[in-house]
Every structure is written in structure tokens, then in C-alpha cells.
Design a protein around this motif. Structure first.
Motif, PDB file in Angstrom:
ATOM      1  N   ALA A 141       7.651  -1.633  -2.289  1.00 49.35           N
ATOM      2  CA  ALA A 141       8.561  -0.905  -1.399  1.00 49.35           C
ATOM      3  C   ALA A 141       8.636  -1.674  -0.085  1.00 49.35           C
ATOM      4  CB  ALA A 141       8.071   0.513  -1.146  1.00 49.35           C
ATOM      5  N   TRP A 142       9.809  -1.725   0.520  1.00 45.10           N
ATOM      6  CA  TRP A 142       9.900  -2.373   1.831  1.00 45.10           C
ATOM      7  C   TRP A 142       8.960  -1.685   2.804  1.00 45.10           C
ATOM      8  CZ3 TRP A 142      11.509  -7.003   2.172  1.00 45.10           C
ATOM      9  CH2 TRP A 142      12.569  -7.479   1.410  1.00 45.10           C
ATOM     10  N   SER A 143       8.305  -2.466   3.625  1.00 42.70           N
ATOM     11  CA  SER A 143       7.255  -1.936   4.500  1.00 42.70           C
ATOM     12  C   SER A 143       7.762  -0.831   5.422  1.00 42.70           C
ATOM     13  CB  SER A 143       6.648  -3.068   5.331  1.00 42.70           C
ATOM     14  OG  SER A 143       7.632  -3.708   6.123  1.00 42.70           O
ATOM     15  N   ALA A 144       8.995  -0.947   5.895  1.00 42.61           N
ATOM     16  CA  ALA A 144       9.528   0.036   6.850  1.00 42.61           C
ATOM     17  C   ALA A 144       9.775   1.392   6.211  1.00 42.61           C
ATOM     18  CB  ALA A 144      10.823  -0.489   7.464  1.00 42.61           C
ATOM     19  N   SER A 145       9.887   1.435   4.887  1.00 39.47           N
ATOM     20  CA  SER A 145      10.177   2.708   4.220  1.00 39.47           C
ATOM     21  C   SER A 145       9.069   3.130   3.260  1.00 39.47           C
ATOM     22  CB  SER A 145      11.509   2.615   3.465  1.00 39.47           C
ATOM     23  OG  SER A 145      11.484   1.547   2.535  1.00 39.47           O
ATOM     24  N   ARG A 146       7.966   2.387   3.241  1.00 39.01           N
ATOM     25  CA  ARG A 146       6.864   2.737   2.340  1.00 39.01           C
ATOM     26  C   ARG A 146       6.280   4.098   2.725  1.00 39.01           C
ATOM     27  NH1 ARG A 146       1.210   2.504   1.775  1.00 39.01           N
ATOM     28  NH2 ARG A 146       0.558   1.956  -0.340  1.00 39.01           N
ATOM     29  N   VAL A 147       5.833   4.841   1.728  1.00 39.94           N
ATOM     30  CA  VAL A 147       5.240   6.166   1.931  1.00 39.94           C
ATOM     31  C   VAL A 147       3.815   6.158   1.397  1.00 39.94           C
ATOM     32  CG1 VAL A 147       5.400   8.622   1.363  1.00 39.94           C
ATOM     33  CG2 VAL A 147       7.487   7.292   1.790  1.00 39.94           C
ATOM     34  N   GLN A 148       2.901   6.757   2.158  1.00 41.56           N
ATOM     35  CA  GLN A 148       1.502   6.814   1.748  1.00 41.56           C
ATOM     36  C   GLN A 148       1.348   7.500   0.399  1.00 41.56           C
ATOM     37  OE1 GLN A 148      -1.580   7.762   4.702  1.00 41.56           O
ATOM     38  NE2 GLN A 148      -2.328   9.364   3.351  1.00 41.56           N
ATOM     39  N   ASP A 149       0.386   7.025  -0.372  1.00 42.35           N
ATOM     40  CA  ASP A 149       0.004   7.600  -1.662  1.00 42.35           C
ATOM     41  C   ASP A 149       1.065   7.435  -2.751  1.00 42.35           C
ATOM     42  OD1 ASP A 149      -2.434   8.427  -0.571  1.00 42.35           O
ATOM     43  OD2 ASP A 149      -1.610  10.359   0.065  1.00 42.35           O
ATOM     44  N   THR A 150       1.953   6.459  -2.593  1.00 39.97           N
ATOM     45  CA  THR A 150       2.930   6.176  -3.652  1.00 39.97           C
ATOM     46  C   THR A 150       2.496   5.013  -4.527  1.00 39.97           C
ATOM     47  OG1 THR A 150       4.177   4.762  -2.134  1.00 39.97           O
ATOM     48  CG2 THR A 150       4.882   7.067  -2.326  1.00 39.97           C
ATOM     49  N   GLY A 151       1.400   4.343  -4.182  1.00 42.92           N
ATOM     50  CA  GLY A 151       0.912   3.226  -4.981  1.00 42.92           C
ATOM     51  C   GLY A 151       1.780   1.996  -4.922  1.00 42.92           C
ATOM     52  N   THR A 152       2.614   1.894  -3.875  1.00 39.09           N
ATOM     53  CA  THR A 152       3.489   0.733  -3.735  1.00 39.09           C
ATOM     54  C   THR A 152       2.865  -0.293  -2.798  1.00 39.09           C
ATOM     55  OG1 THR A 152       4.677   1.925  -1.990  1.00 39.09           O
ATOM     56  CG2 THR A 152       5.643   1.936  -4.201  1.00 39.09           C
ATOM     57  N   THR A 153       3.145  -1.554  -3.093  1.00 42.36           N
ATOM     58  CA  THR A 153       2.719  -2.650  -2.227  1.00 42.36           C
ATOM     59  C   THR A 153       3.826  -2.907  -1.205  1.00 42.36           C
ATOM     60  OG1 THR A 153       1.366  -3.652  -3.947  1.00 42.36           O
ATOM     61  CG2 THR A 153       2.100  -5.095  -2.169  1.00 42.36           C
ATOM     62  N   PRO A 154       3.492  -2.942   0.083  1.00 44.28           N
ATOM     63  CA  PRO A 154       4.541  -3.130   1.090  1.00 44.28           C
ATOM     64  C   PRO A 154       5.117  -4.539   1.059  1.00 44.28           C
ATOM     65  CG  PRO A 154       2.376  -3.123   2.119  1.00 44.28           C
ATOM     66  CD  PRO A 154       2.172  -2.747   0.691  1.00 44.28           C
ATOM     67  N   ALA A 155       6.431  -4.630   0.987  1.00 46.57           N
ATOM     68  CA  ALA A 155       7.120  -5.923   1.017  1.00 46.57           C
ATOM     69  C   ALA A 155       7.421  -6.281   2.466  1.00 46.57           C
ATOM     70  CB  ALA A 155       8.409  -5.856   0.203  1.00 46.57           C
ATOM     71  N   GLY A 156       7.109  -7.521   2.827  1.00 44.23           N
ATOM     72  CA  GLY A 156       7.344  -7.980   4.188  1.00 44.23           C
ATOM     73  C   GLY A 156       6.448  -9.157   4.510  1.00 44.23           C
ATOM     74  N   THR A 157       6.420  -9.530   5.769  1.00 42.70           N
ATOM     75  CA  THR A 157       5.582 -10.626   6.255  1.00 42.70           C
ATOM     76  C   THR A 157       4.596 -10.068   7.268  1.00 42.70           C
ATOM     77  OG1 THR A 157       7.361 -12.238   5.930  1.00 42.70           O
ATOM     78  CG2 THR A 157       5.577 -12.854   7.447  1.00 42.70           C
ATOM     79  N   PHE A 158       3.318 -10.388   7.093  1.00 39.36           N
ATOM     80  CA  PHE A 158       2.260  -9.800   7.904  1.00 39.36           C
ATOM     81  C   PHE A 158       1.246 -10.863   8.318  1.00 39.36           C
ATOM     82  CE2 PHE A 158       3.635  -7.044   4.434  1.00 39.36           C
ATOM     83  CZ  PHE A 158       4.210  -5.992   5.143  1.00 39.36           C
ATOM     84  N   THR A 159       0.587 -10.628   9.426  1.00 39.99           N
ATOM     85  CA  THR A 159      -0.510 -11.500   9.829  1.00 39.99           C
ATOM     86  C   THR A 159      -1.783 -11.110   9.085  1.00 39.99           C
ATOM     87  OG1 THR A 159      -0.970 -10.051  11.719  1.00 39.99           O
ATOM     88  CG2 THR A 159       0.453 -11.965  12.121  1.00 39.99           C
ATOM     89  N   ILE A 160      -2.757 -11.997   9.126  1.00 41.28           N
ATOM     90  CA  ILE A 160      -4.098 -11.744   8.588  1.00 41.28           C
ATOM     91  C   ILE A 160      -5.081 -12.142   9.676  1.00 41.28           C
ATOM     92  CG2 ILE A 160      -5.802 -12.353   6.826  1.00 41.28           C
ATOM     93  CD1 ILE A 160      -3.522 -13.032   4.952  1.00 41.28           C
ATOM     94  N   THR A 161      -5.839 -11.190  10.182  1.00 47.29           N
ATOM     95  CA  THR A 161      -6.689 -11.469  11.336  1.00 47.29           C
ATOM     96  C   THR A 161      -8.154 -11.110  11.148  1.00 47.29           C
ATOM     97  OG1 THR A 161      -6.018  -9.319  12.236  1.00 47.29           O
ATOM     98  CG2 THR A 161      -4.808 -11.252  13.011  1.00 47.29           C
ATOM     99  N   GLN A 162      -8.500 -10.395  10.094  1.00 48.07           N
ATOM    100  CA  GLN A 162      -9.901 -10.029   9.899  1.00 48.07           C
ATOM    101  C   GLN A 162     -10.203  -9.870   8.423  1.00 48.07           C
ATOM    102  OE1 GLN A 162      -9.027  -5.750  11.644  1.00 48.07           O
ATOM    103  NE2 GLN A 162     -11.087  -5.708  10.776  1.00 48.07           N
ATOM    104  N   ALA A 163     -11.490  -9.822   8.107  1.00 49.26           N
ATOM    105  CA  ALA A 163     -11.938  -9.707   6.725  1.00 49.26           C
ATOM    106  C   ALA A 163     -13.236  -8.912   6.694  1.00 49.26           C
ATOM    107  CB  ALA A 163     -12.129 -11.087   6.110  1.00 49.26           C
ATOM    108  N   PHE A 164     -13.592  -8.457   5.496  1.00 50.89           N
ATOM    109  CA  PHE A 164     -14.844  -7.723   5.328  1.00 50.89           C
ATOM    110  C   PHE A 164     -15.285  -7.872   3.883  1.00 50.89           C
ATOM    111  CE2 PHE A 164     -11.577  -4.620   4.207  1.00 50.89           C
ATOM    112  CZ  PHE A 164     -12.091  -4.046   3.062  1.00 50.89           C
ATOM    113  N   GLY A 165     -16.453  -7.375   3.589  1.00 46.89           N
ATOM    114  CA  GLY A 165     -16.906  -7.393   2.213  1.00 46.89           C
ATOM    115  C   GLY A 165     -18.270  -6.754   2.051  1.00 46.89           C
ATOM    116  N   VAL A 166     -18.523  -6.245   0.853  1.00 44.25           N
ATOM    117  CA  VAL A 166     -19.852  -5.759   0.513  1.00 44.25           C
ATOM    118  C   VAL A 166     -20.820  -6.934   0.437  1.00 44.25           C
ATOM    119  CG1 VAL A 166     -21.192  -4.578  -1.270  1.00 44.25           C
ATOM    120  CG2 VAL A 166     -18.899  -3.755  -0.686  1.00 44.25           C
ATOM    121  N   LEU A 167     -20.310  -8.091   0.021  1.00 47.07           N
ATOM    122  CA  LEU A 167     -21.129  -9.299  -0.019  1.00 47.07           C
ATOM    123  C   LEU A 167     -21.102 -10.019   1.322  1.00 47.07           C
ATOM    124  CD1 LEU A 167     -20.126 -10.748  -3.512  1.00 47.07           C
ATOM    125  CD2 LEU A 167     -22.012  -9.201  -2.938  1.00 47.07           C
ATOM    126  N   ALA A 168     -22.014 -10.942   1.495  1.00 47.20           N
ATOM    127  CA  ALA A 168     -22.110 -11.693   2.743  1.00 47.20           C
ATOM    128  C   ALA A 168     -20.870 -12.555   2.954  1.00 47.20           C
ATOM    129  CB  ALA A 168     -23.360 -12.566   2.731  1.00 47.20           C
TER     130      ALA A 168
END
Length: 242
Positions: free
Chosen positions: A76-103
Motif C-alpha cells: 500500500a502507498w505509505s501515505a494511505s497505509r492503514v495499521q493492522d492491514t498487513g501491507t508493506t508501505p510503498a515509498g522511499t525511506f531513510t534507515i538510521t538505526q538497527a537492533f537485534g536479539v543477537l549482538a
């Protein structure tokens, strides 16, 4: 971890090739880009490719195409995406942080090794904490644990994850009295939270993009905030508009 049989199925469903970054419109000053694309707006299978721009302005593919899964609801386009619909937002986004259960696998992004007290909040009744990682469930918190993901509860998918900056809040700071992060400019609480590039589970995702654990770790080691990385996500027919 994706099995060999699942990998074959992914490759069968994935696009034959990914569009080069030169055809994308919203990269700004990015010198690294991850491209995620699928065959159609309803497909839950996708392909991830990564490119880096040289000093001469040429884009070089840095990894072989990676089989991936996206949301069970397609795209779904990011501007019209709705929570809990299981859609992946289409668009361009930055990536600035990460996390994990592993090191930390060796990324240059800001990385948090999460434990049983770490939550990602999606509480629509508490906009100031919406779509934020909270490092504790403080007794004075304003958000509900029932409306948050306890990250350590997903040791397979969240072995490693990069945060996709979809619907992120601004002006985030620590509130000592409440023991939580809050945002001066909250995210849009109807569009959804917790969109990551993470390790694959057994099938499609709830809106994230997943690749193998080894591929996530490799991408995290490659990503460099000094090169202002972005991720472009959309079905192949609309990738140039993402």
C-alpha cells in the motif's frame, strides 16, 4: 531461516531483475540504496537488491539479489497505509538505526542489543510514544504493553533488524519522570508502526520486509550512515514512483 525449498519458491515468484537506482526519483543525496520490489500489489514475495554510488556518480550493485517476503496484505502507498492491514508501505525511506536479539554484527548504524524489557510501541491511544523503541516498561509509562511488541519474544525474526523510517515521529527525547521516550511531533497513529528489514520467519510478514538472517547481517555491516542510506519499496510496476 528460509529453507532451500522456500528459497526456490521465493526466486520463482520474484521479479527477474531490479530497477537500477538511476531510475528512482526520491534518493536525494543517498549513496547507498536498498531496493525492495515485488511482481504485483498483492504479492507477498519480493526481491532485495543493494547499490552504492561511486565518487564518479555510478551506481554499483553490491550484493546478489536476495529473496525476500513482505506483508501478508501485499503493498500500500505509505501515505494511505492503514495499521493492522498487513501491507508493506510503498515509498522511499531513510534507515538510521538497527537492533537485534543477537549482538551487533558489525554495523555502523546505531545498534541496540535488545532484551526482555525492550518494547516497540504501537499504542494508538498514546501518540507521543507511538512507533518508538522503549527500553523499559516503567511503572509510570503511558503506553500499554498489550499494544507493543516485546522484541525479545521474536528471537528468529528480530535476530537482527534495520529500522525503516516509515511514519516515524520527530523531536524524540527521554522523559525522566515517566521513564520513556516521547515525541514532540508524534507519528500518524492510523498508519502503523514497527516496519523493519528483519530476518525471515516461516512466511509473509505483518508489513515488514524479511530476508535470511545471514543477508540481514551482511546488509547491516554494509550500511553506512555517512553515505545516507535509503530503502525504496514498491511493486515493480510503480517502483519509479516510490
Amino acid at each position: 531461516m528460509v529453507t532451500l525449498g522456500a528459497t526456490a519458491a521465493l526466486l520463482a515468484e520474484a521479479p527477474a531483475s531490479a530497477a537500477p537506482p538511476a531510475g528512482l526519483k526520491n534518493l536525494g543525496d543517498a549513496r547507498q540504496v536498498i531496493v525492495v520490489t515485488g511482481r504485483s500489489w498483492t504479492s507477498t514475495y519480493s526481491t532485495v537488491t543493494a547499490f552504492q554510488r561511486t565518487d564518479q556518480g555510478r551506481w554499483i550493485q553490491t550484493f546478489a539479489a536476495m529473496p525476500a517476503r513482505n506483508g501478508y496484505g501485499g503493498w500500500a502507498w505509505s501515505a494511505s497505509r492503514v495499521q493492522d492491514t498487513g501491507t508493506t508501505p510503498a515509498g522511499t525511506f531513510t534507515i538510521t538505526q538497527a537492533f537485534g536479539v543477537l549482538a551487533d554484527p558489525g554495523t555502523r548504524l546505531s545498534y541496540r542489543k535488545v532484551d526482555g524489557n525492550d518494547y516497540w510501541v504501537g499504542d494508538q491511544l498514546d501518540p507521543r510514544t507511538y512507533n518508538l523503541l522503549q527500553p523499559s516498561a516503567s511503572a509510570k509509562r503511558t503506553w500499554r504493553t498489550s499494544e507493543a511488541e516485546r522484541l525479545a519474544a521474536y528471537p528468529t525474526q528480530y535476530a537482527h533488524a534495520a529500522v525503516i523510517d516509515f511514519n516515524r515521529p520527530a523531536g524524540v527525547h527521554w522523559n525522566e519522570e515517566l521513564g520513556e521516550f516521547v515525541a514532540d511531533t508524534p507519528a500518524h497513529t492510523s498508519r502503523g508502526s514497527a516496519i523493519f528489514l528483519h530476518a525471515s520467519g516461516k512466511g509473509s510478514t505483518a508489513g515488514c520486509v524479511s530476508v535470511s538472517r545471514a543477508d540481514v547481517a551482511a546488509l547491516l555491516r554494509w550500511l553506512d550512515p555517512a553515505l545516507r542510506p535509503r530503502i525504496v519499496m514498491a511493486p515493480a510496476s510503480d517502483l519509479a514512483n516510490a
